[in-house]
Design a protein around this motif. Sequence first.
Motif, mmCIF file in Angstrom:
data_model
loop_
_atom_site.group_PDB
_atom_site.id
_atom_site.type_symbol
_atom_site.label_atom_id
_atom_site.label_comp_id
_atom_site.label_asym_id
_atom_site.label_seq_id
_atom_site.Cartn_x
_atom_site.Cartn_y
_atom_site.Cartn_z
ATOM 1 N N LEU A 198 -12.742 -19.045 39.126
ATOM 2 C CA LEU A 198 -14.132 -19.899 39.029
ATOM 3 C C LEU A 198 -14.366 -19.633 37.539
ATOM 4 C CD1 LEU A 198 -16.281 -18.563 42.055
ATOM 5 C CD2 LEU A 198 -14.577 -20.463 41.865
ATOM 6 N N ARG A 199 -14.990 -20.786 36.985
ATOM 7 C CA ARG A 199 -15.168 -20.616 35.368
ATOM 8 C C ARG A 199 -16.165 -20.113 34.721
ATOM 9 N NH1 ARG A 199 -12.467 -26.635 33.492
ATOM 10 N NH2 ARG A 199 -10.649 -26.425 34.497
ATOM 11 N N VAL A 200 -16.126 -19.125 34.063
ATOM 12 C CA VAL A 200 -17.451 -18.515 33.312
ATOM 13 C C VAL A 200 -18.275 -19.492 32.673
ATOM 14 C CG1 VAL A 200 -18.039 -16.306 32.006
ATOM 15 C CG2 VAL A 200 -15.991 -16.498 33.264
ATOM 16 N N GLN A 201 -19.692 -19.454 32.579
ATOM 17 C CA GLN A 201 -20.464 -20.039 32.015
ATOM 18 C C GLN A 201 -21.137 -19.572 30.770
ATOM 19 O OE1 GLN A 201 -21.431 -23.290 33.906
ATOM 20 N NE2 GLN A 201 -19.350 -22.476 34.211
ATOM 21 N N GLY A 202 -21.496 -20.409 29.626
ATOM 22 C CA GLY A 202 -21.891 -19.888 28.507
ATOM 23 C C GLY A 202 -22.140 -20.971 27.495
ATOM 24 N N TRP A 203 -22.489 -20.700 26.153
ATOM 25 C CA TRP A 203 -22.376 -21.815 25.289
ATOM 26 C C TRP A 203 -21.603 -21.704 24.215
ATOM 27 C CZ3 TRP A 203 -26.199 -18.061 26.428
ATOM 28 C CH2 TRP A 203 -27.260 -18.620 27.373
ATOM 29 N N TYR A 204 -20.936 -22.907 23.833
ATOM 30 C CA TYR A 204 -20.056 -22.995 22.602
ATOM 31 C C TYR A 204 -20.925 -22.600 21.104
ATOM 32 C CZ TYR A 204 -16.392 -24.504 25.761
ATOM 33 O OH TYR A 204 -15.559 -24.276 26.623
ATOM 34 N N LEU A 205 -20.267 -22.229 20.259
ATOM 35 C CA LEU A 205 -20.793 -21.819 18.959
ATOM 36 C C LEU A 205 -20.096 -22.524 17.870
ATOM 37 C CD1 LEU A 205 -21.490 -18.136 19.777
ATOM 38 C CD2 LEU A 205 -23.277 -19.945 20.138
ATOM 39 N N ASP A 206 -20.869 -22.671 16.673
ATOM 40 C CA ASP A 206 -20.181 -23.211 15.531
ATOM 41 C C ASP A 206 -19.939 -22.075 14.806
ATOM 42 O OD1 ASP A 206 -22.708 -22.356 14.335
ATOM 43 O OD2 ASP A 206 -23.237 -24.353 13.631
ATOM 44 N N GLU A 207 -19.564 -22.104 13.689
ATOM 45 C CA GLU A 207 -18.842 -21.100 12.667
ATOM 46 C C GLU A 207 -19.986 -20.199 12.217
ATOM 47 O OE1 GLU A 207 -16.357 -22.442 9.411
ATOM 48 O OE2 GLU A 207 -15.080 -23.483 10.753
ATOM 49 N N GLN A 208 -21.029 -20.734 12.216
ATOM 50 C CA GLN A 208 -22.512 -19.971 11.803
ATOM 51 C C GLN A 208 -23.269 -19.278 13.003
ATOM 52 O OE1 GLN A 208 -21.974 -23.273 10.431
ATOM 53 N NE2 GLN A 208 -20.757 -21.886 8.704
ATOM 54 N N GLY A 209 -22.534 -19.456 14.268
ATOM 55 C CA GLY A 209 -23.138 -18.779 15.367
ATOM 56 C C GLY A 209 -24.178 -19.877 16.114
ATOM 57 N N ASN A 210 -24.286 -20.938 15.606
ATOM 58 C CA ASN A 210 -25.531 -21.729 16.180
ATOM 59 C C ASN A 210 -24.748 -22.471 17.241
ATOM 60 O OD1 ASN A 210 -27.317 -21.527 14.177
ATOM 61 N ND2 ASN A 210 -26.099 -22.854 12.788
ATOM 62 N N ARG A 211 -25.678 -22.594 18.271
ATOM 63 C CA ARG A 211 -25.608 -23.315 19.743
ATOM 64 C C ARG A 211 -25.146 -24.545 19.547
ATOM 65 N NH1 ARG A 211 -29.453 -21.752 24.386
ATOM 66 N NH2 ARG A 211 -28.990 -19.844 23.387
ATOM 67 N N LEU A 212 -23.946 -25.084 20.523
ATOM 68 C CA LEU A 212 -23.450 -26.590 20.308
ATOM 69 C C LEU A 212 -23.787 -27.255 21.684
ATOM 70 C CD1 LEU A 212 -20.235 -26.130 18.441
ATOM 71 C CD2 LEU A 212 -22.393 -26.951 17.510
ATOM 72 N N SER A 213 -23.740 -28.330 21.769
ATOM 73 C CA SER A 213 -23.895 -29.098 23.024
ATOM 74 C C SER A 213 -22.570 -29.006 23.687
ATOM 75 C CB SER A 213 -24.130 -30.500 22.784
ATOM 76 O OG SER A 213 -23.102 -31.310 21.990
ATOM 77 N N GLY A 214 -21.472 -28.725 23.230
ATOM 78 C CA GLY A 214 -20.143 -28.612 24.049
ATOM 79 C C GLY A 214 -19.086 -28.128 22.898
ATOM 80 N N PRO A 215 -17.884 -28.099 23.472
ATOM 81 C CA PRO A 215 -16.870 -27.694 22.133
ATOM 82 C C PRO A 215 -16.577 -28.794 21.271
ATOM 83 C CG PRO A 215 -15.626 -28.175 24.537
ATOM 84 C CD PRO A 215 -17.204 -28.192 24.721
ATOM 85 N N GLY A 216 -16.927 -28.451 20.083
ATOM 86 C CA GLY A 216 -16.846 -29.488 18.619
ATOM 87 C C GLY A 216 -18.210 -30.310 18.875
ATOM 88 N N ALA A 274 -29.112 -26.283 24.639
ATOM 89 C CA ALA A 274 -27.993 -26.674 25.549
ATOM 90 C C ALA A 274 -28.029 -25.771 26.573
ATOM 91 C CB ALA A 274 -26.735 -26.642 24.699
ATOM 92 N N ALA A 275 -27.555 -26.429 27.733
ATOM 93 C CA ALA A 275 -27.343 -25.640 29.132
ATOM 94 C C ALA A 275 -25.974 -25.086 29.150
ATOM 95 C CB ALA A 275 -27.650 -26.614 30.259
ATOM 96 N N PRO A 276 -25.796 -24.169 29.802
ATOM 97 C CA PRO A 276 -24.639 -23.326 29.697
ATOM 98 C C PRO A 276 -23.387 -24.367 30.333
ATOM 99 C CG PRO A 276 -25.981 -21.805 30.512
ATOM 100 C CD PRO A 276 -26.930 -23.131 30.598
ATOM 101 N N SER A 277 -22.151 -24.065 30.170
ATOM 102 C CA SER A 277 -21.116 -24.894 30.679
ATOM 103 C C SER A 277 -19.650 -24.081 30.763
ATOM 104 C CB SER A 277 -20.741 -26.066 29.580
ATOM 105 O OG SER A 277 -20.551 -25.611 28.401
#
Length: 419
Positions: free
Chosen positions: A133-151, A158-161
């Motif tokens: 089962l896949r763990v949920q969380g947030w993707y981050l950019d190089e500064q640690g800001n939350r992204l809508s998804g990978p890249g 953004a909701a966890p994915s």
Amino acid sequence: MMRSMYAAVSGLRNHQTRMDVIGNNIANVNTVGFKKSRVTFQDAFSQILRGASRPQQGRGGTNPMQVGLGMVLGTVDTIHTKGNSQSTGNMTDLAIDGEGYFMVNSGTGSLYYTRAGAFRFDSEGNFVNPSGLRVQGWYLDEQGNRLSGPGGSLDPTAAPSDLSVRGNLTKSPPKATSSVCFTGNLHADAAAGDSFTRNFTVYDKLGNPYSVTFEFTKSTTQVNQWEWRALPASQTGTATGTLEFDADGNLVSGGSATLNFDPGTSADAVCTQTIDFTGITQYSDPKGESIMAVVQDGYSFGDLEELTVDASGVVSGSYSNGVSRPLFQVALATFSNPAGLLGKGGSLYAVSNNSGEPQIEVPGKGKAGAISPSSLEMSNVDLSEEFTDMIVTQRGFQANSRVITVSDELLQELVNLKR
């Protein structure tokens, strides 16, 4: 007599249920993230032989007369207290130091919640638990800001994915040098015309490295002045300049410059560099030497080599080019009534009508506890307590069986009256 027999039967049945729960607790004494259960009893409905009466006409009131009809299960509670943490040395093993549950995706869109943090990466880079089962969380950019998804684009809401390390996260693209910072000291007692050189490497936007030399020469006309020039000749723009110091050795003029470095490969490879000399001083060195350190912000292409996790649940990657950056952050869910969660097996829980809705939080903030990497939360079963409850349950079962035996003997005596 029949009442006593059936009351004892209810005692036998429910003590057996309590023994089942104790057996399950003991069986899971070493299960990662397991939460023990307990059984509580309550008396069943009582048969009223005589109701209560009020005091009246000089007579006192009377209490009701009731005969109990046995006992029933009150609750089977899951105790969600924290278990002890055990160090494993495996960076992807995670424990929660406080409240909260990891979120995992069942694969069908349903979310489960767990305290068992024995996670790993599969062959495709997915961050999963032992059941896949896949763990949920947030993707981050190089500064640690939350992204809508990978890249994806920046999205603080953004909701966890599903989390995974694949594609662009497995490599670090090159970065052209845009800033060069000099820090050091030019020997104040150097003779006029003396030169000092410092070699370092810069990168174009394709990640190709090029050697650059800066030459510092003590002025022959001014005591507190040094002239610099950039080598080789492929350095264009402001390739020369002057550094002027005051009598105290502090830089007062020529603190910055701009260079256009052309490695000669293509027009697209030209990179503009801002040179910062403000960290240079002119003091007398005891060894009679000039010392200079250079920091530049460019680097070549790199492959992912190592992953680390911090207390806030941020998973960072270290690349072969020396770059380290955050990749994603594990999400935690808290509940107003964790005891209301519905067990699904595999140390997983689901939302029920009485658990409350999950509150998604960042580890270490709000009600959510911090993450302990390279650790696993063990079962919260206390064997001494379970063995004590086992003894009490055994005695309760024996006592109820004795009631059935005695009631049977009374019935036998009743039958024998006709003889």
